[in-house]
Design an enzyme around this catalytic site. Structure first.
Site, PDB file in Angstrom:
ATOM      1  N   ASN C  85       0.825  -1.196   0.000  1.00 40.50           N
ATOM      2  CA  ASN C  85       0.000   0.000   0.000  1.00 40.50           C
ATOM      3  C   ASN C  85       0.853   1.237   0.000  1.00 40.50           C
ATOM      4  OD1 ASN C  85      -0.231   1.725   2.640  1.00 40.50           O
ATOM      5  ND2 ASN C  85      -0.012  -0.422   3.321  1.00 40.50           N
ATOM      6  N   ASN C 147       2.840   6.408  15.687  1.00 44.99           N
ATOM      7  CA  ASN C 147       3.325   5.838  14.430  1.00 44.99           C
ATOM      8  C   ASN C 147       4.596   6.586  14.062  1.00 44.99           C
ATOM      9  OD1 ASN C 147       3.855   5.153  11.804  1.00 44.99           O
ATOM     10  ND2 ASN C 147       1.818   5.634  11.020  1.00 44.99           N
ATOM     11  N   CYS C 150       7.195   7.989   9.861  1.00 47.25           N
ATOM     12  CA  CYS C 150       7.262   9.067   8.861  1.00 47.25           C
ATOM     13  C   CYS C 150       8.640   9.686   8.876  1.00 47.25           C
ATOM     14  CB  CYS C 150       6.264  10.157   9.198  1.00 47.25           C
ATOM     15  SG  CYS C 150       4.626   9.520   9.323  1.00 47.25           S
ATOM     16  N   GLY C 238       0.646  -8.203   5.397  1.00 48.81           N
ATOM     17  CA  GLY C 238      -0.089  -9.448   5.142  1.00 48.81           C
ATOM     18  C   GLY C 238       0.726 -10.684   5.469  1.00 48.81           C
TER      19      GLY C 238
END
Ligand SMILES: Cc1cc2nc3c(=O)[nH]c(=O)nc-3n(C[C@H](O)[C@H](O)[C@H](O)COP(=O)(O)OP(=O)(O)OC[C@H]3O[C@@H](n4cnc5c(N)ncnc54)[C@H](O)[C@@H]3O)c2cc1C
Ligand SMILES: Cc1cc2nc3c(=O)[nH]c(=O)nc-3n(C[C@H](O)[C@H](O)[C@H](O)COP(=O)(O)OP(=O)(O)OC[C@H]3O[C@@H](n4cnc5c(N)ncnc54)[C@H](O)[C@@H]3O)c2cc1C
Ligand SMILES: Cc1cc2nc3c(=O)[nH]c(=O)nc-3n(C[C@H](O)[C@H](O)[C@H](O)COP(=O)(O)O)c2cc1C
Ligand SMILES: Cc1cc2nc3c(=O)[nH]c(=O)nc-3n(C[C@H](O)[C@H](O)[C@H](O)COP(=O)(O)O)c2cc1C
Ligand code: FES
Ligand code: FES
Lengths: 278, 310, 310, 278
Positions: C85, C147, C150, C238
């Protein structure tokens, strides 16, 4: 231990001729190959599926026989790969890579052989017995129960042991106990004799066979199992601890190994299927 | 298998120059996945003949200065999307390699690179020198691939491969002893930025880099709740690592322009094409070569220019 | 689906303490894979009722100080063993989140953590303070997940997540404003050693870490020979990343003893069990939650103690 | 654009009732669901396989109809997922997640509708026409060739265009040219009239429809396609560039979007299947 077959291994697409239950927990697969192949008892093949179903590694199975252009195997469902194998229908294609590994040495003039086969450890010894067996040899097969014995494959020259008794086919009997206990019993009747042991089956059985042979100073060959990546010696995945300190490979030095060369203590720690019974 | 796409114009079976050598092709086998290049000579395939047919190069199992016993078993674990291995660099050691394997490699004539690893930077120079002395006349010996993924004992156990300075030192050491052979640095993907490592390899005189070595992975045995491998984690390889390998190859090619040998999850012609699309100079087949010793030969045949295809 | 193995003794649906909060369960959804926890309320399943049934926590899509437009399309690419993604942290921005999403989260009562990202360490403190001011009374708001993947503009674009000092600073900034909520640091796997990052998070006052964020991967479009994603590489997630996630979780648990929330390739009860086997305190479902919004709820139900199982 | 159906989406296991070619390049799938479901024309479902065959993401397909407990789809084989779908036999199970997305608004008193459907873009418009169509509306379907037209689905009220002429069924004719050229031709006969356009098909067709509508000042709704992760709004994968500057989602704001809100220039750059024709 070498006794290599005349021709080297081939990698080919085989077609399933027959695949089904032979007895409780034991399947037989007959695979047609595009060209004839030789094999020596004890050798194995790596089998795999094709296309999207292809597994990362092939599955090693001992060769039972080669007859009429088809190579045969006996297997038990042990996990994902073999359970998918059991579902394969005649006509389907499988990737075949074999014959691989060394083999049981052919007959020589030494003492008679004592064959100890457990469960799906039968193919190497059945094949050897078929080719080289003599009246003087003792061939023993052990299973958990009578319905797990492939009676149709075993001539009357095979003695059978079962962990727990039950109905046997007409004219056939089974000793209640381990195959090694049965060996003890039969050997007691011929106390003067020397034997050479050939054993193939689950690790605890191999261990017991090696111990039995060592105690009496007999030689003992075992067919070992190890997790395999390649089957042809390039990955060093299938190592068996050697008494000398380093390793033997199950796929090149073996699968037939002299029990005296194995470090049984270290070998125990690495059973590929703890509690498994193949 | 689909036809070769229009954008693909490389002849993977044509001789090509890497550093000062001319290599016979661009489809190779990866270190640790085809032994010492000696175990497949009696294997046959209807369609592809010998597993060595059309191979550009075999990279040997990594050799260390002394023989190594490797790790306890089990050493392999199949995963749904790849494999874990914990071979532990078991190998015969340099002197045994020179004495027992080289002569047979000479006879066989298969093009090969020797993969080298050590526990301190000096090891790489010493091994390269020993190789040059013994193998210097072999026309099918093209050079070395430095496996920089072992812990560096001289630096407190930090992996060679994660420190640009050490990468440079190791490459320079090998280069000094091998002025006219290929020196490749094989890089680990287990870093935040791989480009500084590739640049370090170039500063050290490497002709290119190989990317990638295995990822670090772990599998749990659900029956026991414990890791399958005795050392808990192992090298994760096969199809599941391919996206990572492609990203690393792309970064190195675009940011350095160096020759890159791509490796990771290649099992068919399409996989190889992905790496060539990003500008890889050659590719290696690892895990897939275990399952099927003809994988690299098959890819070489599949990607041959239209005229030569079967 | 096999029965729960004997070694598994955790009740994933029982309240448990993390830092100073008591969370209702151990099966969570991962950031970016269940929106803001608001999009599944009208979806139904015969067996599992609501997708929120039994969830320990929903981690929101990552919020940044200002709204972000994210990346051009295509943003997604299916792989044989996972997904790539390149969403680019598209989100509504903090003020819009507080104004539009929080009130609905309050009504819904779903337990949640807010995922935060910024481009400089101060952002984390400012956002945590704003959250505390507005959401401080919400009983179902349990805290934040930082998170740290970045690029840090204040440090020349190096990822926050790869530098222990920055990890510590960010955690400390959030901790200072949130004395009584959970602060988790979400770590990137794209580093040589993850343990120093976890230790830095602890020094900064984090209650635990979440591992792992996505790997960096790339996919090539074979028809064009070009990367599928406009930015070439993207986040690989995944099933194919699970071995890597397990290895990272294992390292952190064993070397730090910190509470670890495991994430990577979880699509069923067996996958979750692997992480719990290694000592994970909770697990998150990411990519699989996209395909099936009931994945986490199903796992929570499957792993419930025998007495409660359907 | 909302017109949400009475009930929300369900996630369920469906059983394939029928699956086969309807005409050249177009398959029809009928899937039985465990309980009745409603849908509004334009909505879609995410379909997936079960067990080992499960794909990472479901595949979005527009709902054609719900009848007798089964939901129907039309699809073309575009890649791995749809080619595996085409191989699925009746009785097999598929994961169904739907209905999802917004829908074409029902009839109102505005001007008549001009329906432009291309290839497998037919379901939303066929469903709408079936429910809401009136005599005054124009329903056009375009395909590459007559054998790619699902004649049995299209009542005589549908006009058909084909890129290249060929045999048509008795009593049916096809205009040679694009569906937009056919629209131009038919519109020329009713020059005084205002129309509302509803278009669904490949991107170039949507583009042409939007241009046609914009040039005449008519409103135009299009059903868009984008790569989808979730289908229910949580991944932000399926974005369509908005004229306002940011994004619309195909799965929540769409798939039915007002052509005037789309930034057609940026949209072009993101066609999920360059050269594809669904
Ligand atoms: C030389 C040799 C000969 C064999 N001959 C036979 C035979 O004739 N009949 C028979 O039923 N079995 C035989 N086995 C064991 C057989 O290979 C395994 O039962 C089989 O690989 C299990 O695969 P699986 O996918 O069903 O199990 P899984 O447990 O799902 O397999 C996972 C992985 O572990 C490996 N593995 C699991 N169990 C074993 C094992 N016991 N030995 C080696 N690898 C294992 C598999 O190959 C696979 O890579 C032999 C093994 C070897 C090494
Ligand atoms: C709302 C919506 C409704 C649709 N309705 C229909 C329909 O009724 N009939 C029909 O035949 N097709 C329809 N499509 C297109 C259909 O989803 C794709 O053809 C299909 O996903 C292709 O999958 P594949 O695995 O065969 O192709 P691959 O190319 O192998 O798929 C790879 C990935 O790309 C995605 N992808 C590929 N092409 C498209 C595309 N055109 N649109 C969106 N994603 C794509 C796939 O979903 C998958 O994730 C619709 C798409 C959307 C978004
Ligand atoms: C069993 C095994 C052994 C390996 N041994 C080595 C090695 O000795 N030296 C090395 O540089 N790489 C080694 N590798 C890594 C491979 O060379 C290759 O980099 C990696 O497997 C990725 O490629 P693949 O996905 O095609 O396997 C080994 C890999 C496997 C599977
Ligand atoms: C579409 C998508 C969007 C994501 N967005 C975020 C995000 O905004 N913030 C974040 O911390 N992680 C994000 N992630 C990473 C996931 O939270 C998770 O760490 C990762 O996907 C690994 O788990 P999985 O294998 O279960 O997907 C995203 C993942 C996906 C697939
Ligand atoms: S299986 Fe690879 S060396 Fe034996
Ligand atoms: S497909 Fe996930 S937001 Fe639309």
């Amino acid at each position: 231990m070498s006794a290599a077959p005349a021709s080297g291994p081939i990698f080919a697409t085989g077609r399933v001729k027959a695949n089904g239950l032979l007895c409780d927990g034991m399947h037989r697969l007959d695979l047609e190959l595009p060209r004839p192949t030789a094999f020596a008892p004890g050798q194995f093949a790596m089998l795999n599926f094709g296309g999207r179903d292809r597994l990362i590694f092939g599955r090693p199975l001992s060769i039972l026989a080669v007859e009429a252009g088809a190579v045969s195997f006996l297997y038990r469902v042990a996990g994902e790969g073999t359970s998918r194998l059991a579902a394969v229908a005649p006509g389907a294609e499988l990737a075949y890579f074999g014959p691989l590994g060394n083999s049981l040495p052919p007959r020589d003039d030494g003492p008679p052989r004592l064959l100890l086969a457990g469960g799906v450890g039968l193919p190497p010894l059945l094949a050897w017995h078929h080719r080289h067996g003599r009246e003087a040899d003792l061939a023993l097969f052990g299973a958990r129960a009578p319905q797990q014995v492939p009676w149709t494959l075993l001539s009357e020259r095979w003695a059978v042991s079962v962990d727990s008794a039950g109905q046997t086919p007409a004219g056939r009997a089974a000793f209640e106990g381990t195959v090694v206990a049965l060996a003890d019993k039969l050997l007691a009747r011929r106390p003067e004799r020397d034997w050479r042991l050939l054993a193939c089956g689950p690790l605890p059985m191999l261990r017991a066979a090696a111990r039995l042979a060592a105690a009496r100073g007999w030689s003992c060959l075992v067919c070992v199992e190890e997790r395999m990546g390649c089957g042809y010696g390039v990955c060093r995945g299938c190592v068996v601890p050697a008494r000398a300190g380093d390793w033997l490979t199950a796929c090149q030095d073996g699968p037939v190994l002299d029990a005296a060369t194995i470090d049984w203590e270290r070998f125990g720690a690495s059973a590929p299927t703890p509690g498994g019974g193949s | 298998m689909s036809a070769t796409p229009a954008w693909f114009a490389l002849d993977v079976g044509a001789p090509w120059r890497l550093g000062s050598r001319v290599l016979p092709g661009r489809i190779w086998t990866a270190s640790g996945c085809f032994g010492y290049g000696l175990d497949g000579h009696d294997i046959r395939h209807e369609q592809f003949g010998s597993p060595y047919a059309g191979l550009g190069c075999v990279v040997t199992k990594t050799i260390t200065p002394q023989a190594r016993a490797g790790n306890p078993q089990p050493r392999l674990c199949e995963l749904p999307h790849g494999a874990l291995n914990s071979i532990g660099l078991e190998n015969v050691g340099l002197s045994s390699f020179l004495a027992d394997k080289l002569p047979e490699l000479a006879v066989r004539g298969v093009p090969f690179l020797v993969s080298l690893a050590g526990t301190q930077p000096d090891d790489f120079g010493a091994m390269a020198a020993a190789l040059a002395a013994v193998a210097g006349e072999l026309p099918n010996w093209h050079g070395v691939e430095l496996n920089l993924s072992c812990p560096n004992v001289a630096k407190g156990g930090v992996d060679f491969g994660t420190d640009p300075r050490t990468v440079e030192t190791c490459c320079a050491a090998a280069r000094a002893c091998l002025p006219a052979r290929v020196v490749l640095a094989k890089l680990t993907p287990n870093v935040a930025r791989i480009v500084p490592l590739a640049e370090a390899a170039r500063r050290g005189g490497a002709d290119g880099v190989t990317a990638i070595n295995s990822l670090i992975g772990l599998e749990v045995d659900l029956r026991t709740g414990r890791p399958v491998l005795p050392r808990r984690s192992g090298g994760y390889t096969g199809p599941g690592v391919q996206p990572v390998a492609l990203a690393k190859v792309d970064e190195i090619v675009r940011e350095t322009g160096m020759p890159v040998v791509g490796v990771g999850g290649i099992a068919g012609a399409d996989d190889a094409l992905r790496f060539f699309a990003l500008g890889a100079a050659a590719v290696q087949v690892g895990t897939a070569q275990l399952r099927d010793p003809f994988t690299a030969a098959m890819i070489a045949r599949m990607l041959a220019p239209a005229g030569c295809r079967p």
